[in-house]
Design a protein around this motif. Structure first.
Motif, mmCIF file in Angstrom:
data_model
loop_
_atom_site.group_PDB
_atom_site.id
_atom_site.type_symbol
_atom_site.label_atom_id
_atom_site.label_comp_id
_atom_site.label_asym_id
_atom_site.label_seq_id
_atom_site.Cartn_x
_atom_site.Cartn_y
_atom_site.Cartn_z
ATOM 1 N N VAL A 47 -40.485 41.263 3.117
ATOM 2 C CA VAL A 47 -39.170 41.204 2.456
ATOM 3 C C VAL A 47 -39.270 41.815 1.060
ATOM 4 C CG1 VAL A 47 -37.379 39.682 1.562
ATOM 5 C CG2 VAL A 47 -38.442 39.193 3.783
ATOM 6 N N ARG B 136 -32.720 35.876 -7.115
ATOM 7 C CA ARG B 136 -32.982 34.559 -6.517
ATOM 8 C C ARG B 136 -32.345 34.406 -5.141
ATOM 9 N NH1 ARG B 136 -32.284 32.508 -11.858
ATOM 10 N NH2 ARG B 136 -34.361 32.129 -12.723
ATOM 11 N N ALA C 180 -32.380 39.571 -1.220
ATOM 12 C CA ALA C 180 -31.556 40.489 -2.013
ATOM 13 C C ALA C 180 -32.436 41.584 -2.609
ATOM 14 C CB ALA C 180 -30.838 39.737 -3.128
ATOM 15 N N SER D 162 -39.364 36.892 -1.706
ATOM 16 C CA SER D 162 -40.009 36.363 -0.504
ATOM 17 C C SER D 162 -41.170 37.246 -0.066
ATOM 18 C CB SER D 162 -38.988 36.267 0.625
ATOM 19 O OG SER D 162 -39.644 36.075 1.862
ATOM 20 N N GLU E 173 -32.188 34.959 -1.451
ATOM 21 C CA GLU E 173 -33.205 35.351 -0.457
ATOM 22 C C GLU E 173 -32.837 36.704 0.167
ATOM 23 O OE1 GLU E 173 -35.944 33.651 0.881
ATOM 24 O OE2 GLU E 173 -36.257 34.864 2.677
ATOM 25 N N ARG F 85 -25.560 34.412 2.753
ATOM 26 C CA ARG F 85 -26.151 35.059 1.566
ATOM 27 C C ARG F 85 -25.126 35.945 0.859
ATOM 28 N NH1 ARG F 85 -31.879 36.954 4.240
ATOM 29 N NH2 ARG F 85 -32.583 34.861 4.770
ATOM 30 N N ARG G 41 -41.932 41.866 -10.792
ATOM 31 C CA ARG G 41 -41.125 40.674 -11.060
ATOM 32 C C ARG G 41 -41.941 39.642 -11.818
ATOM 33 N NH1 ARG G 41 -37.270 38.675 -6.244
ATOM 34 N NH2 ARG G 41 -36.381 40.611 -5.479
ATOM 35 N N PRO H 57 -37.697 36.124 -11.231
ATOM 36 C CA PRO H 57 -38.050 35.291 -10.079
ATOM 37 C C PRO H 57 -38.808 36.112 -9.039
ATOM 38 C CG PRO H 57 -35.648 35.317 -10.484
ATOM 39 C CD PRO H 57 -36.254 36.344 -11.372
ATOM 40 N N LEU H 58 -39.727 35.484 -8.343
ATOM 41 C CA LEU H 58 -40.469 36.181 -7.298
ATOM 42 C C LEU H 58 -39.593 36.364 -6.067
ATOM 43 C CD1 LEU H 58 -43.910 34.352 -7.559
ATOM 44 C CD2 LEU H 58 -43.138 36.438 -8.716
#
Lengths: 361, 361
Positions: free
Chosen positions: B275, A317, A321, B293, A319, A352, B284, B290-291
């Motif tokens: 990303v 979750r 990562a 970006s 951003e 982050r 995912r 979670p998706l």
């Protein structure tokens, strides 16, 4: 087919980088549960098993290794029949802290003051010569903080000798450095070389925890100096592949600590954070292909996952990562994976990184 | 373990994206030489082999597919025992150009004029209704330009019927589009959705040759419109995974051409150019994570390597070129790999793309 001595996470990431280049892999590892097992033809054997070595030599076009403690005799046995990169002579240097530091100083890279020691009496003299605090290390076989003893007062010498005595040792001045850095570089058989931006490393209990690349606020002169050292060492050793050199920064000086003749934990950020990853460039080098650009894409941070795994969903979750799991059973002090963050600017990265470290620590 | 029906390059790239996430893979493919063979437990079997399907259903936590021609009955058989994403009902839509276009138009995405046809007489009427030139396609089983016939004059109808007659057909107006685009999107089981920047696609003889992302000079309204169509279609189908929708641009209009319920060739640039890659996001989504970006990193281009492979070294010498080989035997018209270029600005991208196309064409 490319042969790898060692089947851990470095072999795993080499394989993941190599399939897109059309390569296939075989690996030797004593553990049938090692991380590369689903990604290579795995030979479960000791690193000095002649049958395993001969099989690899016969079936592989080129052989490399993922750790520097691989027996040099094993590398030499293979090298009689098929190319081994980096060549086995590099292991003689990388497996001995004394020879390694002598190489550094011969090529103009200063190191902390060091003295070789074999006896209790020599230890006494060395401590006086190098000064305290000092760190006493086995010349061979140490890694990730093992085989080391910090001597803060003369009274510590007995315990130090109890722990390490009987082995060839090196006594090094314990340097009050500003930070730890590393420089990763790659050289092809044709002598083409490329150097990645210097990385800042945060260790805890001898294990790398966090790395940031490019190292924040590094003077361009230090980047240039690190590049120059890396190129000199690679040229001197007629090196082929990725080489990592760990450095201490003291003000505007760099001291050489040690080198690793392989892809390196402090370079994992290059998978997402550089034009060409250290894994792809190592493979390009050892297979005789042109090297790829080592340029950084934005600002990257690497966080190791050690001992236990946080909830992967929480990590994903964050951003930007990128999660890398090594498929290993959790165990205290064991590297189970890493996370790379890439951001456009240092502030965004720091924000982050703060969130991520909150999940990991 | 994740099961994949189909073991070609898409399964291969799914596996390469999945290992870092801690996933393992099994695949069903009739060919023991398929591209995923070194990266998954491969079940060599027909796609309707009940033993193979039952093995996958029993051993996998979730099953997906890499091509939309997989028998829907096979997907349903597996879905009785383990989750299949996208769900098998999606195949009923994606395998029939008529149902697909009806879905598009029902959700507000216009298409070229189309008419369903089953007889020679209907073909005559349809050609008059849709107007010429028109393209006649089999409703099912067509891909990469196969099962299609372009009718430019009424005199072509006999040859068209000779070639395609007897099957359920669809006659579509041959649209004089400005360019072909595609939009890739991803949706999780929780209903979270994300959409990649629209891609511009250059086809030749029905096969994708070059893609550029984000599509150059695309009006923001068209990006928004494409996102909106993708979200509507995914919501309508209760879709889980990556969905690709091929579009025609005519001035400021978008027409829907077809969809692919899977990772898609026009999304391969996302491995280095976004990303989170389409492969990572598909995994995912189907594993309930979670998706990531879908933001683009700079400007990317994708060049397919079709039929023959150029010298890999020449490709790797192009700055920022990322080579992806599929480990397939060369054969005319066969996709053997692709190259992704990522650049900071469109001019730089265009210059590198020119060099690369000089090597590939």
């Amino acid at each position: 087919m490319i042969g790898v001595l060692g089947g851990g996470q470095l072999a795993r990431m080499l394989a993941l980088a190599g399939y897109p280049l059309g390569e296939r892999f075989a690996a030797v590892d004593p553990s049938p549960e090692c991380g590369v097992r689903d990604l290579a033809r795995l030979i479960v054997a000791a690193y000095d098993d002649p049958d395993a070595l001969d099989w690899i030599a016969e079936h592989c076009d080129v052989v490399t290794y993922e750790f520097e403690r691989v027996p040099a005799a094993s590398a030499r046995r293979i090298a009689e029949r098929t190319p081994v990169h980096p060549h086995p002579g590099v292991l003689d240097v990388a497996q001995d802290r004394l020879i390694e530091k002598e190489l550094f100083t011969r090529l103009g890279l200063a190191t902390p003051a060091f003295v070789a020691v074999s006896t209790r009496a020599e230890l006494e003299v060395a401590a006086a010569s190098v000064g305290l605090p000092a760190v006493v290390k086995t010349r061979r076989e140490g890694y990730d903080g093992k085989g080391q003893f910090v001597v803060r007062a003369r009274a510590d010498l007995d315990r130090c000798w109890d722990e390490l005595g009987g082995k060839d040792l090196i006594v090094e001045a314990l340097v009050d450095f500003d930070r730890e850095l590393s420089v990763l570089a790659v050289r092809s058989a044709a002598g083409e070389a490329a150097v990645y931006p210097v990385v800042e490393n945060l260790h805890h209990r001898g294990i790398l925890r966090v790395a940031r690349a490019p190292a924040p606020a590094l003077a361009p002169e230090l980047q240039s100096a690190a590049e120059s050292y890396a190129r000199s060492i690679m040229a001197e050793l007629d090196y082929v592949g990725v080489l990592a050199i760990e450095l201490f920064q003291l003000g505007d000086r760099l001291l050489g600590n040690e080198m690793a003749p392989r892809v390196h934990n402090s370079g994992h950020w290059t998978i997402e954070g550089a034009v060409t990853s250290q894994f792809a460039n190592h493979l390009r080098a050892i297979t005789g292909r042109p090297l790829g650009s080592t340029r950084a894409l934005g600002h990257s941070a690497l966080v190791n996952l050690i001992g236990t795994l946080p909830d992967p969903d929480e990590i994903l979750r964050v951003e930007g990562a990128h999660l890398h799991l090594y498929d290993k059973e959790p165990r205290p002090g064991r590297k189970l994976g890493h996370v790379t963050l890439v951001a456009d600017d240092p502030d965004e990265l720091q924000e982050r990184l703060g969130r991520l470290r909150g999940l990991v620590d």
